[in-house]
Design a protein around this motif. Structure first.
Motif, PDB file in Angstrom:
ATOM      1  N   LYS B 184      30.303  33.566  46.021  1.00  0.00           N
ATOM      2  CA  LYS B 184      29.890  33.484  44.626  1.00  0.00           C
ATOM      3  C   LYS B 184      31.116  33.437  43.725  1.00  0.00           C
ATOM      4  O   LYS B 184      32.055  34.181  43.998  1.00  0.00           O
ATOM      5  N   CYS B 337      33.651  37.781  56.522  1.00  0.00           N
ATOM      6  CA  CYS B 337      34.979  37.995  55.948  1.00  0.00           C
ATOM      7  C   CYS B 337      35.747  39.112  56.640  1.00  0.00           C
ATOM      8  O   CYS B 337      35.203  40.069  57.149  1.00  0.00           O
ATOM      9  N   THR B 338      37.047  38.920  56.639  1.00  0.00           N
ATOM     10  CA  THR B 338      37.932  39.697  57.497  1.00  0.00           C
ATOM     11  C   THR B 338      37.893  41.208  57.276  1.00  0.00           C
ATOM     12  O   THR B 338      37.768  41.955  58.259  1.00  0.00           O
ATOM     13  N   PRO B 339      38.005  41.703  56.048  1.00  0.00           N
ATOM     14  CA  PRO B 339      38.122  43.172  55.909  1.00  0.00           C
ATOM     15  C   PRO B 339      36.932  43.895  56.532  1.00  0.00           C
ATOM     16  O   PRO B 339      37.107  44.883  57.250  1.00  0.00           O
ATOM     17  N   ASP B 369      41.856  55.564  53.932  1.00  0.00           N
ATOM     18  CA  ASP B 369      42.712  54.514  53.394  1.00  0.00           C
ATOM     19  C   ASP B 369      42.160  53.122  53.711  1.00  0.00           C
ATOM     20  O   ASP B 369      42.114  52.252  52.846  1.00  0.00           O
ATOM     21  N   VAL B 370      41.740  52.949  54.945  1.00  0.00           N
ATOM     22  CA  VAL B 370      41.202  51.644  55.352  1.00  0.00           C
ATOM     23  C   VAL B 370      39.950  51.331  54.531  1.00  0.00           C
ATOM     24  O   VAL B 370      39.778  50.216  54.022  1.00  0.00           O
ATOM     25  N   ARG B 373      40.901  50.463  50.958  1.00  0.00           N
ATOM     26  CA  ARG B 373      41.600  49.180  50.840  1.00  0.00           C
ATOM     27  C   ARG B 373      40.644  47.997  50.975  1.00  0.00           C
ATOM     28  O   ARG B 373      40.832  46.961  50.346  1.00  0.00           O
ATOM     29  N   GLY B 374      39.623  48.166  51.796  1.00  0.00           N
ATOM     30  CA  GLY B 374      38.696  47.055  51.992  1.00  0.00           C
ATOM     31  C   GLY B 374      37.661  46.965  50.881  1.00  0.00           C
ATOM     32  O   GLY B 374      37.075  45.909  50.651  1.00  0.00           O
ATOM     33  N   GLY B 376      35.617  46.379  47.662  1.00  0.00           N
ATOM     34  CA  GLY B 376      35.731  45.427  46.560  1.00  0.00           C
ATOM     35  C   GLY B 376      36.442  44.140  46.910  1.00  0.00           C
ATOM     36  O   GLY B 376      36.755  43.342  46.038  1.00  0.00           O
ATOM     37  N   THR B 377      36.706  43.904  48.198  1.00  0.00           N
ATOM     38  CA  THR B 377      37.461  42.693  48.551  1.00  0.00           C
ATOM     39  C   THR B 377      36.617  41.644  49.255  1.00  0.00           C
ATOM     40  O   THR B 377      37.143  40.601  49.619  1.00  0.00           O
ATOM     41  N   THR B 378      35.349  41.914  49.463  1.00  0.00           N
ATOM     42  CA  THR B 378      34.570  41.037  50.343  1.00  0.00           C
ATOM     43  C   THR B 378      33.592  40.154  49.571  1.00  0.00           C
ATOM     44  O   THR B 378      33.373  40.340  48.376  1.00  0.00           O
ATOM     45  N   ILE B 379      32.995  39.205  50.290  1.00  0.00           N
ATOM     46  CA  ILE B 379      32.075  38.255  49.670  1.00  0.00           C
ATOM     47  C   ILE B 379      30.830  38.974  49.151  1.00  0.00           C
ATOM     48  O   ILE B 379      30.342  38.677  48.071  1.00  0.00           O
TER      49      ILE B 379
ATOM     50  N   GLN C  44      36.619  33.279  53.316  1.00  0.00           N
ATOM     51  CA  GLN C  44      36.432  34.318  54.322  1.00  0.00           C
ATOM     52  C   GLN C  44      37.635  35.222  54.526  1.00  0.00           C
ATOM     53  O   GLN C  44      37.481  36.391  54.827  1.00  0.00           O
ATOM     54  N   ARG C  46      40.075  36.228  52.588  1.00  0.00           N
ATOM     55  CA  ARG C  46      40.309  37.172  51.493  1.00  0.00           C
ATOM     56  C   ARG C  46      41.793  37.410  51.235  1.00  0.00           C
ATOM     57  O   ARG C  46      42.170  38.405  50.627  1.00  0.00           O
ATOM     58  N   MET C  49      44.123  36.474  47.271  1.00  0.00           N
ATOM     59  CA  MET C  49      43.821  37.202  46.036  1.00  0.00           C
ATOM     60  C   MET C  49      44.949  37.052  45.008  1.00  0.00           C
ATOM     61  O   MET C  49      46.127  37.164  45.346  1.00  0.00           O
ATOM     62  N   ARG C  57      39.134  42.920  38.735  1.00  0.00           N
ATOM     63  CA  ARG C  57      39.659  43.032  40.096  1.00  0.00           C
ATOM     64  C   ARG C  57      40.325  41.731  40.491  1.00  0.00           C
ATOM     65  O   ARG C  57      39.990  40.672  39.953  1.00  0.00           O
ATOM     66  N   ASN C  63      38.515  30.013  45.481  1.00  0.00           N
ATOM     67  CA  ASN C  63      37.206  29.751  44.882  1.00  0.00           C
ATOM     68  C   ASN C  63      37.232  29.914  43.372  1.00  0.00           C
ATOM     69  O   ASN C  63      36.196  30.042  42.742  1.00  0.00           O
ATOM     70  N   SER C  85      47.106  44.802  52.947  1.00  0.00           N
ATOM     71  CA  SER C  85      45.859  45.272  53.569  1.00  0.00           C
ATOM     72  C   SER C  85      45.197  44.154  54.359  1.00  0.00           C
ATOM     73  O   SER C  85      44.731  44.356  55.476  1.00  0.00           O
ATOM     74  N   PHE C  89      44.140  43.968  58.279  1.00  0.00           N
ATOM     75  CA  PHE C  89      42.784  43.681  58.784  1.00  0.00           C
ATOM     76  C   PHE C  89      42.811  42.499  59.759  1.00  0.00           C
ATOM     77  O   PHE C  89      42.153  42.516  60.795  1.00  0.00           O
TER      78      PHE C  89
END
Lengths: 160, 407, 543
Positions: B184, B337-339, B369-370, B373-374, B376-379, C44, C46, C49, C57, C63, C85, C89
């Motif tokens: 999105k 997605c990766t995270p 921590d992990v 860090r992840g 708010g970073t994903t699709i 995908q 990420r 950024m 954020r 995109n 980070s 990952f």
């Protein structure tokens, strides 16, 4: 449980076309048709995937992606009955692990396995959303709720 | 505290799932009324009612509808999210089985508001009985010419994937693909199912629509808090004496809700509560005076989500409870997605090691921590849901985890 | 046209340009894995950024279309931290065995770890295990453990070839790319998935473990595999020839050219360079069966040309020759008054077919150049004349006439009937075996020159390795004959021959090596070209 010839009947093919017609893009009917294929052929073998791919004009790899993504499609022959015990949080709090261990002992298989006689496939699954009646499990189409070891035994007895 | 029943009003009627029962209780009167209203007037009424999405995100429903581009002339789809799967939630199952016509009526009215001629109801694959019940109701509605006269409904069965409860994962699945959430923008209201503008609403949300139209936005808004109207169905499970679904005003507190469900069972002493389904941050026994609306929970650092309340008494092992959820998220991460794909599995391994007695205290900091860090970073919001428990369980019950770790 | 600011530098870009491309134009690299300019946006990995002012954020640059007044920062502390980070990952389940991985040296995990990672690894648990060294068809090898699931290869097969062989199966950290069991990845573009794989998951079966990539030298070139003239890089192994048993050309890689091939080349072209280092290469001149000094062979040829009337001499040029060669040949035929000149020889059955994207049925790189530079001729008529005993000297460039789409018996009769059969080419074949005089030609990777593709695009290729033995470019060979015939050769460099070509042949007027540059230039009157629409975008995508 396997059917030698992977082919729908003409009535089933008509149903496939009806389902495909319900969606703006025929591919929308892929999940329903895969359900139909599993009901018909026992499980979704690679041969079934390739057959269904042909019905949709899809590459078999894309059907394989779908089949391997969802938990309700069996890629290997399954038992005549599938006993799926929820082991998510509410059921966990209500003793789901004890129920699973009880069923494993009774059936002589580990979770994820099928009894040698092909009667039952036992699974541990994520939340089935009947937490008010934990611990619970799904036996084929039915939800069996508020399980106790005794109740499990009674349910197993009725599975032919 | 038990408020007037809005959503569960018909549950105790005999054969409540049939059209004759629904009609005899005044069903489809709201639809008759809606037919006399302009689409924009329906959306306005829903906006004024302060109805907020009851599937998890709590987004204002009327506002969501208004995102459909005004200039769009092609098809618009209404998609009902009946892919109930959030751990601790079971309300939609009740609605599908006991009052399916309320959902159909809600869909009819909503379809008029957003000018949709085709609706899809995506029911999770495991819900076989609810699927049969609802399909039978759709058949009745067709026979009564409620459906098929400008609005059609397709009932669609999922195939087992929690991620399909995420609205764009659901749309991918509806399109016959893996349930990978869509990137999105574009948002579904602009480009959703099959590339067309689409509104995705939860079952319970749409079941609120007929009463709003029938009795007015002011009445509905008055049932709730300042920022959220109405009642909602709370699924209460875990260590309570009377687990079940409870409909009450969204202004109820968690403490009151637990009392409504008979109070804490097990040891009788409360340790912690999950207020809004597995993905909500856990609350300690001291934190249960929170009001159970969207903003009340948000202000308390958690979320009301799908309003699945899971109660834990003092005998419950929090690390074991986290392991159950960590396993769940690792199992259900779609892998796109990766995270999320990589860390849900990693965190499960760490929690597993801790519960098995092979943890190190460093692991706790690594988990936190992990997770942070992840976040708010994903699709999609799946991973943000997962970190709710990861972070809150470890932070609020750190001592319990440390006790399991090697020195 | 939105105007935006990235890291303090302003730029105006076309509407719809994303932030990775906008930044690239300013020389700012936004790290990314899943984004590829030739494929759809997946979002995908990420990793890309960036911070955008007034956005709470960081956003993925791939995109995010550039917008007017947008202020973008690619180097804020939180963006750098987030990249760290994301690198962690990506590497949680990635094997840390770079020393035995063939991607080492051109792996974007290594590169970005050094640029943006540099954290202390914290993953102590068992990594997820997946299939390793799985052949995916004739050209590609998969190591699923090294895959970062960026989905570029999957999107390539959906969106470019439209063949849909690859998928991502399963879910979560057990997701893995693969083929439908029992199927092969054998579309004619399969090698491209190796190019676009940012890590060591997909490697080239022909290239892997032959030579470490840091020993390779890169030269800009043109694929000679068909009339398309796809732009390529030739990677050669000059520093460690013993690592590859003397094989000098290690691999071909596509070189972006939006007017020809975009990012892609076909497998026919990619793996079609074997002849360059084949034992059949002609290294030295021959008279009969004896190797002779090049000068001796040239003198013998000169003698034959002088001894016969032009009507007794025929030349079969080749559409594999460069424009410069063909022009030198034209000079020679004009000087001697030779009329029997042709270049087109029909291919033997099964005749090559075009595919649905880049590959042309005409498997010669310079048919258009030959058509433009040489007068129209009839090779079959020349052969018929030879068979009738009317040709005394027949000079064949490159062709194996016995493997052409003619009756081999009749062709053999013709070749045996001529007094002096001269062959000049890069590799021996059945025709050269019959020749009384053989002259070695340098292969296309051993010399500079230009080809004209079927649409009239003139493109430069460059010498990547030294010619073998005494092999010469054809223009050089022809130049050494023209001198004694009293015609001063254009010069000792291909460029000088091209300069003369451009002043002589009107279609080439105004073109220079400089104006052709790396991307090519059109013949006079030929309309500009664009790379063809990929088949995957023409039909409804299978995804």
């Amino acid at each position: 449980m396997t059917i030698a010839r992977v082919e729908f009947s003409s009535e089933q093919l008509a149903e496939v076309r009806r389902l495909q017609g319900l969606y703006p893009d025929t591919r929308g009917a892929l999940l329903p048709v895969l359900h139909m294929a599993q009901d018909t052929f026992g499980y979704v073998s690679l041969e079934v995937e390739a057959y269904v791919a042909g019905l949709f004009g899809l590459s078999p790899a894309h059907v394989h992606e779908v089949v391997t993504f969802y938990t309700l499609y069996f890629q290997q022959p399954k038992g005549r009955h599938v006993v799926a015990v929820c082991h998510n949080l509410s059921c966990h709090l209500a003793g789901a692990q004890d129920i699973l261990r009880h069923l494993e002992a009774r059936l002589g298989v580990q979770r994820g396995e099928t009894t040698e006689d092909g009667r039952v496939t036992l699974q541990a699954v994520e939340c089935l959303c009947a937490c008010e009646a934990a611990p619970m499990m799904q036996v084929d189409d039915r939800y069996e709720m508020n399980l106790t070891p005794d109740k499990c035994d009674r349910i197993l007895r009725d599975l032919r | 505290m038990m408020a007037e029943l809005v959503l569960m009003r018909n549950f105790d009627r005999s054969n409540s799932h049939t059209i004759s029962s629904y009609r005899s209780a005044g069903g489809y009167a709201a639809w008759e009324k809606a037919k006399t209203l302009e689409p924009a007037a329906i959306t306005d009424e829903v906006k004024k009612s302060n109805l907020r999405g009851l599937g998890g995100a709590g987004f204002p429903t009327g506002m969501k509808w208004s995102f459909i581009p005004k200039t769009h002339t092609g098809p618009v789809y209404l998609v009902v999210n009946a892919d109930e799967g959030e751990p601790g939630t079971f309300k939609d199952r009740y609605l599908l089985e006991r009052d399916p016509h309320a959902l159909i009526e809600g869909m009819l009215i909503t379809a008029r508001a957003i000018r949709s001629a085709l609706g899809f109801v995506y029911i999770r694959g495991e819900y076989v009985e609810p699927w049969r019940r609802f399909s039978a109701a759709v058949k009745e509605a067709y026979e009564a010419r409620l459906l098929g006269d400008g609005f059609d409904v397709v009932v669609h069965r999922g195939a087992g994937a929690y991620i399909c409860g995420e609205e764009t994962g659901l749309l991918s699945s509806l399109e016959g693909k893996k349930g990978w959430p869509k990137i999105k923008p574009p948002f579904p209201a602009i480009k959703g199912a099959f590339g067309q503008p689409t509104i995705v609403n939860n079952v319970e949300t749409l079941c609120c629509v007929p009463p709003i139209i029938e009795r007015g936005a002011a009445w509905f808004a008055g049932l709730g808090t300042k920022t959220q109207g109405g009642t909602r169905m709370y699924s209460v499970s875990g260590r309570v004496k009377k687990p079940g679904v409870y409909e009450t005003s969204v202004s109820i507190t968690l403490r009151q809700l637990i009392e409504l469900a008979g109070g804490v069972s097990g040891t009788g002493r409360l340790k912690a509560v999950v207020p809004g389904g597995g993905s909500a941050a856990i609350l300690t026994a001291d934190e249960i005076d929170v009001t159970m609306d969207v903003d009340g929970c948000k202000n308390a650092g958690t979320m009301i989500g799908s309003a699945g309340v899971i109660v834990m008494d003092e005998s419950v092992s929090i690390p074991e409870a986290l392991l159950v959820l960590a396993r769940f998220y690792a199992h259900e991460s779609c892998g796109q997605c990766t995270p999320c794909r990589e860390s849900t599995g990693w965190i499960e391994k760490m929690v597993h090691r801790i519960v098995d007695g092979h943890g190190r205290k460093d692991d706790l900091d690594t988990i936190l921590d992990v997770a942070k860090r992840g976040g708010g970073t994903t699709i999609c919001a799946f991973y943000d849901g997962a970190i709710g428990p990861y972070i809150s369980y470890v932070e609020k019950f750190r001592g319990e985890f440390e006790a399991l770790c090697r020195p | 046209m939105p105007r935006l600011t990235i890291d303090g530098k302003e730029i105006e870009v076309e509407a719809g340009t994303n932030l990775i491309e906008a930044a690239r134009r300013l020389g700012i690299e936004v790290p990314h894995y899943c984004y590829h300019p030739g494929l759809s946006i997946a979002g995908q990995c990420r990793l890309c950024m960036v911070d955008i002012e007034k956005t709470p954020r960081p956003s993925i640059a791939c995109n995010t279309p550039a917008a007017d007044g947008m202020v973008v920062h690619t180097q804020t502390e939180r963006v750098k931290d987030m990249r760290r980070s994301m690198m962690e990952f990506h590497l949680i389940n990635h094997p840390l065995d770079c020393p035995v991985c063939d991607q080492a040296g051109e792996c974007w995990l290594q590169i970005y770890y050094m640029q943006h990672g540099l954290y202390d690894p914290r993953m102590l648990d068992e990594k997820v295990h997946k299939p390793k060294a799985v052949p995916l068809g004739p050209h590609v090898m998969l190591d699923a453990e090294r895959c970062i699931l960026c989905s570029r290869c999957v999107r390539f097969c959906d969106e470019i070839t439209g063949t849909g062989e690859l998928g991502i199966f399963g879910r979560g950290d057990h997701s893995e790319i693969g083929l439908f069991p029992g199927q092969d990845l054998e579309n004619n573009y399969s090698g491209n998935v190796v190019d676009i794989c940012p890590v060591g998951a997909l490697t080239d079966r022909d290239f892997r473990f032959r030579v470490r990539v840091w020993y390779l030298d890169t030269t800009k070139s043109i694929c000679p595999g068909c009339a398309r003239g796809c732009n390529v890089e030739v990677h050669v192994n000059r520093k460690r020839p013993h690592h590859a048993e003397g094989r000098r050309v290690a691999r071909l890689k596509p070189r972006f050219n939006d007017a020809v091939n975009a990012w892609w080349i076909c497998d026919v072209g990619r793996y079609g360079f074997d002849a360059v280092d084949d034992p059949s290469r002609i290294r030295f001149a021959r008279r009969g069966d004896a190797e002779v000094e090049l000068d001796e062979a040239l003198n013998a040829l000169l003698d034959a040309l002088r001894r016969h009337t032009p009507a007794e001499i025929a030349i079969l040029a080749s559409p594999d020759l460069a424009n410069e060669d063909l022009f030198a040949l034209r000079r020679l035929t004009e000087t001697l008054g030779i009329r029997q000149v042709a270049f087109g020889v029909p291919p033997a059955a099964p005749t090559p077919a075009a595919d649905d994207f880049l590959l042309r049925a005409d498997r010669h790189p310079n048919t258009r150049g030959a058509e433009t530079i040489l007068p129209a001729g009839d090779a079959a008529a020349i052969l018929a004349a030879a068979r009738a005993g009317r040709v005394k000297v027949l000079w064949v460039f490159q062709h194996d006439l016995l493997a052409a789409g003619w009756s081999a018996a009749e062709t053999r009769q013709a070749l045996e009937r001529v007094d002096t059969l001269v062959f000049s080419g890069t590799n021996d074949n059945a025709t050269s075996a019959l020749a009384t005089l053989v002259l070695p030609l340098a292969a296309w990777v051993e010399r500079d020159g230009t080809f004209t593709n079927f649409l009239g695009r003139v493109q430069r290729f460059r010498a990547a390795v030294e010619p073998l033995g005494e092999a010469l470019a054809a223009w050089d060979l022809l130049g050494r004959l023209l001198g004694p015939l009293g015609v001063p050769p254009a010069g000792a460099r291909a460029e000088l021959w091209f300069r003369e070509l451009a002043t002589t042949v009107s279609a080439f007027a105004g073109l220079t090596y400089q104006s052709i540059g790396d991307g090519g230039a059109m013949l006079a009157g030929a309309p500009p070209t664009t790379a063809p629409e990929p088949p995957g975008r023409r039909a409804p995508a299978p995804a």
